[in-house]
Design a protein around this motif. Structure first.
Motif, PDB file in Angstrom:
ATOM      1  N   GLN A 174       0.844  -1.196   0.000  1.00 59.08           N
ATOM      2  CA  GLN A 174       0.000   0.000   0.000  1.00 59.08           C
ATOM      3  C   GLN A 174       0.883   1.252   0.000  1.00 59.08           C
ATOM      4  O   GLN A 174       1.712   1.428   0.898  1.00 59.08           O
ATOM      5  CB  GLN A 174      -0.931   0.054   1.201  1.00 59.08           C
ATOM      6  N   PRO A 175       0.712   2.139  -0.976  1.00 60.39           N
ATOM      7  CA  PRO A 175       1.555   3.338  -1.019  1.00 60.39           C
ATOM      8  C   PRO A 175       1.374   4.237   0.204  1.00 60.39           C
ATOM      9  O   PRO A 175       0.274   4.364   0.746  1.00 60.39           O
ATOM     10  CB  PRO A 175       1.083   4.045  -2.297  1.00 60.39           C
ATOM     11  N   CYS A 176       2.473   4.834   0.604  1.00 58.20           N
ATOM     12  CA  CYS A 176       2.451   5.820   1.692  1.00 58.20           C
ATOM     13  C   CYS A 176       1.787   7.114   1.217  1.00 58.20           C
ATOM     14  O   CYS A 176       1.484   7.281   0.037  1.00 58.20           O
ATOM     15  CB  CYS A 176       3.880   6.127   2.142  1.00 58.20           C
ATOM     16  N   GLU A 197      11.887   6.138  -1.991  1.00 57.08           N
ATOM     17  CA  GLU A 197      10.777   5.229  -1.709  1.00 57.08           C
ATOM     18  C   GLU A 197      11.310   3.798  -1.660  1.00 57.08           C
ATOM     19  O   GLU A 197      11.863   3.315  -2.642  1.00 57.08           O
ATOM     20  CB  GLU A 197       9.717   5.300  -2.800  1.00 57.08           C
ATOM     21  N   ASP A 198      11.136   3.147  -0.516  1.00 53.56           N
ATOM     22  CA  ASP A 198      11.391   1.711  -0.470  1.00 53.56           C
ATOM     23  C   ASP A 198      10.104   1.043  -0.946  1.00 53.56           C
ATOM     24  O   ASP A 198       9.172   0.809  -0.175  1.00 53.56           O
ATOM     25  CB  ASP A 198      11.773   1.254   0.932  1.00 53.56           C
ATOM     26  N   ALA A 199      10.051   0.796  -2.231  1.00 50.62           N
ATOM     27  CA  ALA A 199       8.867   0.217  -2.875  1.00 50.62           C
ATOM     28  C   ALA A 199       9.051  -1.271  -3.132  1.00 50.62           C
ATOM     29  O   ALA A 199       8.472  -1.827  -4.071  1.00 50.62           O
ATOM     30  CB  ALA A 199       8.575   0.961  -4.173  1.00 50.62           C
ATOM     31  N   SER A 200       9.844  -1.913  -2.275  1.00 49.18           N
ATOM     32  CA  SER A 200      10.120  -3.336  -2.448  1.00 49.18           C
ATOM     33  C   SER A 200       8.847  -4.172  -2.479  1.00 49.18           C
ATOM     34  O   SER A 200       8.782  -5.199  -3.156  1.00 49.18           O
ATOM     35  CB  SER A 200      11.024  -3.836  -1.312  1.00 49.18           C
ATOM     36  N   HIS A 201       7.825  -3.747  -1.722  1.00 52.11           N
ATOM     37  CA  HIS A 201       6.559  -4.475  -1.657  1.00 52.11           C
ATOM     38  C   HIS A 201       5.572  -4.032  -2.734  1.00 52.11           C
ATOM     39  O   HIS A 201       4.498  -4.633  -2.840  1.00 52.11           O
ATOM     40  CB  HIS A 201       5.882  -4.251  -0.301  1.00 52.11           C
ATOM     41  N   ALA A 202       5.870  -2.982  -3.469  1.00 56.14           N
ATOM     42  CA  ALA A 202       4.808  -2.242  -4.163  1.00 56.14           C
ATOM     43  C   ALA A 202       4.921  -2.209  -5.681  1.00 56.14           C
ATOM     44  O   ALA A 202       4.344  -1.336  -6.319  1.00 56.14           O
ATOM     45  CB  ALA A 202       4.754  -0.812  -3.618  1.00 56.14           C
ATOM     46  N   VAL A 203       5.620  -3.162  -6.277  1.00 51.87           N
ATOM     47  CA  VAL A 203       5.614  -3.245  -7.739  1.00 51.87           C
ATOM     48  C   VAL A 203       4.169  -3.481  -8.200  1.00 51.87           C
ATOM     49  O   VAL A 203       3.507  -4.407  -7.739  1.00 51.87           O
ATOM     50  CB  VAL A 203       6.514  -4.386  -8.236  1.00 51.87           C
ATOM     51  N   GLY A 204       3.671  -2.626  -9.066  1.00 51.83           N
ATOM     52  CA  GLY A 204       2.308  -2.771  -9.569  1.00 51.83           C
ATOM     53  C   GLY A 204       1.264  -1.988  -8.808  1.00 51.83           C
ATOM     54  O   GLY A 204       0.112  -1.914  -9.237  1.00 51.83           O
ATOM     55  N   ALA A 257      13.096   5.639  -6.374  1.00 54.01           N
ATOM     56  CA  ALA A 257      12.260   4.558  -5.860  1.00 54.01           C
ATOM     57  C   ALA A 257      12.969   3.234  -6.112  1.00 54.01           C
ATOM     58  O   ALA A 257      13.620   3.062  -7.145  1.00 54.01           O
ATOM     59  CB  ALA A 257      10.880   4.553  -6.516  1.00 54.01           C
ATOM     60  N   ILE A 258      12.827   2.316  -5.173  1.00 49.60           N
ATOM     61  CA  ILE A 258      13.520   1.036  -5.244  1.00 49.60           C
ATOM     62  C   ILE A 258      12.509  -0.105  -5.275  1.00 49.60           C
ATOM     63  O   ILE A 258      11.640  -0.203  -4.409  1.00 49.60           O
ATOM     64  CB  ILE A 258      14.466   0.835  -4.039  1.00 49.60           C
ATOM     65  N   PHE A 259      12.648  -0.984  -6.269  1.00 48.89           N
ATOM     66  CA  PHE A 259      11.837  -2.199  -6.372  1.00 48.89           C
ATOM     67  C   PHE A 259      12.672  -3.412  -5.969  1.00 48.89           C
ATOM     68  O   PHE A 259      13.899  -3.419  -6.131  1.00 48.89           O
ATOM     69  CB  PHE A 259      11.359  -2.418  -7.803  1.00 48.89           C
ATOM     70  N   SER A 260      11.986  -4.441  -5.496  1.00 49.09           N
ATOM     71  CA  SER A 260      12.603  -5.734  -5.213  1.00 49.09           C
ATOM     72  C   SER A 260      11.964  -6.798  -6.087  1.00 49.09           C
ATOM     73  O   SER A 260      10.750  -6.791  -6.301  1.00 49.09           O
ATOM     74  CB  SER A 260      12.418  -6.117  -3.742  1.00 49.09           C
ATOM     75  N   PHE A 261      12.791  -7.731  -6.552  1.00 48.82           N
ATOM     76  CA  PHE A 261      12.303  -8.856  -7.352  1.00 48.82           C
ATOM     77  C   PHE A 261      12.676 -10.194  -6.712  1.00 48.82           C
ATOM     78  O   PHE A 261      12.891 -11.189  -7.397  1.00 48.82           O
ATOM     79  CB  PHE A 261      12.864  -8.760  -8.778  1.00 48.82           C
ATOM     80  N   SER A 294      -0.541  -3.515  -4.056  1.00 52.25           N
ATOM     81  CA  SER A 294      -0.073  -4.704  -4.772  1.00 52.25           C
ATOM     82  C   SER A 294      -0.240  -5.960  -3.923  1.00 52.25           C
ATOM     83  O   SER A 294      -0.059  -7.069  -4.423  1.00 52.25           O
ATOM     84  CB  SER A 294       1.393  -4.539  -5.172  1.00 52.25           C
ATOM     85  N   PHE A 295      -0.583  -5.787  -2.644  1.00 50.07           N
ATOM     86  CA  PHE A 295      -0.801  -6.896  -1.715  1.00 50.07           C
ATOM     87  C   PHE A 295       0.319  -7.928  -1.782  1.00 50.07           C
ATOM     88  O   PHE A 295       0.085  -9.116  -1.953  1.00 50.07           O
ATOM     89  CB  PHE A 295      -2.174  -7.545  -1.921  1.00 50.07           C
ATOM     90  N   HIS A 296       1.541  -7.426  -1.625  1.00 49.06           N
ATOM     91  CA  HIS A 296       2.651  -8.350  -1.397  1.00 49.06           C
ATOM     92  C   HIS A 296       2.363  -9.197  -0.166  1.00 49.06           C
ATOM     93  O   HIS A 296       2.666 -10.404  -0.145  1.00 49.06           O
ATOM     94  CB  HIS A 296       3.952  -7.560  -1.220  1.00 49.06           C
ATOM     95  N   LEU A 297       1.788  -8.588   0.847  1.00 50.40           N
ATOM     96  CA  LEU A 297       1.441  -9.280   2.085  1.00 50.40           C
ATOM     97  C   LEU A 297      -0.031  -9.060   2.413  1.00 50.40           C
ATOM     98  O   LEU A 297      -0.607  -8.031   2.044  1.00 50.40           O
ATOM     99  CB  LEU A 297       2.276  -8.753   3.258  1.00 50.40           C
ATOM    100  N   TYR A 298      -0.608 -10.020   3.104  1.00 54.72           N
ATOM    101  CA  TYR A 298      -1.924  -9.830   3.729  1.00 54.72           C
ATOM    102  C   TYR A 298      -1.709 -10.072   5.222  1.00 54.72           C
ATOM    103  O   TYR A 298      -1.538 -11.209   5.658  1.00 54.72           O
ATOM    104  CB  TYR A 298      -2.973 -10.778   3.162  1.00 54.72           C
TER     105      TYR A 298
END
Length: 382
Positions: A133-135, A153-160, A177-181, A292-296
């Protein structure tokens, strides 16, 4: 065991990797710029710098923004340690801002108050888009202009994910902004990350920093060009490069990003419905955001360490691979040696003491999700 997260690999993904294995380049070849350009086109950023992990991306982002000794970086305690360690890699100090009790993202109210009363202002603030969820990036950007700090932005969880209709990663409200794969993230390249920016100078610096601080661009040489073999190390850099095998997998996965996000949101909505009436706090997505619901992540409503552990262990015993995101960073022994202590960031501590991450990944079947829900219902009833 139903894992809390896992990759979804298609035959097309496998074929893309095999194509690279049969090509002339396993690393530093054409797959990397193709992936970078495709990601930039997807999110609307001008420059992308692929690296071997989001941690590496955070590090070189800090260096590109000039973070160093005597500087200060602020982030949240409710994150993976990399969001804070990137400051320490640069010789800088780190401090934290507590989280919002609804979103578990950085509290803008707490950030504004800490800035107003701080004796020492941060050079960089790292908001973490927890669980996808974006800040509140508009508000954070306003504070950045007022107090003069940079934003990663640590957007590791937020691709999409999207924020007011704009893709996370567009850098509309940030410098980088930083993405994680990583395999449990939205799309995977095996390992890998990407730094996105709209600033050409930052992009150029990060390209050099990911590869030993070396340039082969003759127009940038500080000494005379000594021949076609020549290159220059112009700064202390690192071997943080992504390889073509990873880039090919990431590029193939990118084609399914929208489908992954749709499925994760469908699963989240079904969790919301199936868990209604239980004595837990469910995730809440604010208006004008697509998570992007990396986590629930659910939270027990009463902070009880014994019950938290019993529920967690009952789920694990039932074959449900739950996890906790996160033990607050400031409570890690290495950070307590820096002077942080229990009670410093109460909301992050409440979250860590009550949170349980339920399985969430695109290939999670409806049947497996029902198994998770029934196990949680039974665990809560004991």
């Amino acid at each position: 065991m139903i894992p809390y997260g896992r990759q979804s690999i298609s035959e097309a993904d496998i074929a893309a990797v095999v194509d690279v294995l049969r090509s002339d380049f396993l690393t530093q070849g054409p797959a990397i710029p193709k992936f970078e350009q495709a990601m930039c086109a997807k999110v609307g950023a001008q420059y992308g710098v692929a690296v071997n992990s989001a941690t590496s991306g955070l590090h070189i982002a800090c260096l590109a923004l000039g973070l160093g000794p005597d500087d200060l970086l602020w982030t949240v305690p409710n994150t993976f340690v990399a969001s804070a360690n990137c400051a320490r890699y640069c010789g800088a100090d780190v401090d934290f801002v507590d989280i919002d009790p609804v979103t578990q993202n950085i509290s803008v109210t707490a950030l504004a108050e800490k800035l107003r009363t701080a004796e020492r202002l941060p050079k960089i603030v790292v908001p973490v888009h927890f669980s996808g969820q974006p800040c509140d990036m508009k508000e954070i950007a306003i504070l950045a202009r007022q107090y003069g700090f940079k934003i990663i932005e640590d957007a590791s969880h937020a691709v999409g994910a999207t924020y007011f209709g704009e893709p996370v990663g567009s850098c509309q409200y940030s410098d980088i902004a930083i993405f994680s794969f990583h395999p449990v993230k939205i799309i995977t390249s095996g390992e890998g990350g990407l730094a996105l920016t709209n600033d050409a100078a930052l992009a150029e610096a990060m390209v050099m920093l990911r590869s030993h601080g070396i340039t082969r661009d003759a127009t940038r040489y500080e000494q005379p060009d000594r021949g076609p073999w020549y290159y220059e190390q112009q700064m202390l850099g690192y071997n943080y490069r992504m390889i073509d095998i990873e880039a090919a997998l990431g590029l193939s996965q990118l084609g399914r990003l929208d489908a992954f996000i749709a499925r994760r949101n469908q699963l989240a909505a079904r969790y919301d419905d199936l868990l209604s009436g239980l004595d837990i706090q469910k995730p809440k997505v604010l208006p004008n955001r697509l998570s992007s619901f990396h986590l629930y992540v659910v939270r027990l409503t009463v902070r009880d360490a014994d019950r938290h552990r019993r529920v967690f262990e009952k789920l694990r015993a039932d074959g449900v691979g739950v996890n906790v995101h996160y033990t607050p960073v400031h409570l890690q022994p290495d950070f307590q040696r820096l002077g942080f202590a229990p009670g410093d960031f109460p909301e992050a501590e409440r979250h860590g003491a009550t949170a349980i991450s339920l399985p969430m990944y695109a290939d999670l079947s409806d049947e497996a999700q029902l198994t998770v829900v029934n196990s949680l219902i039974n665990a809560l009833g004991e």
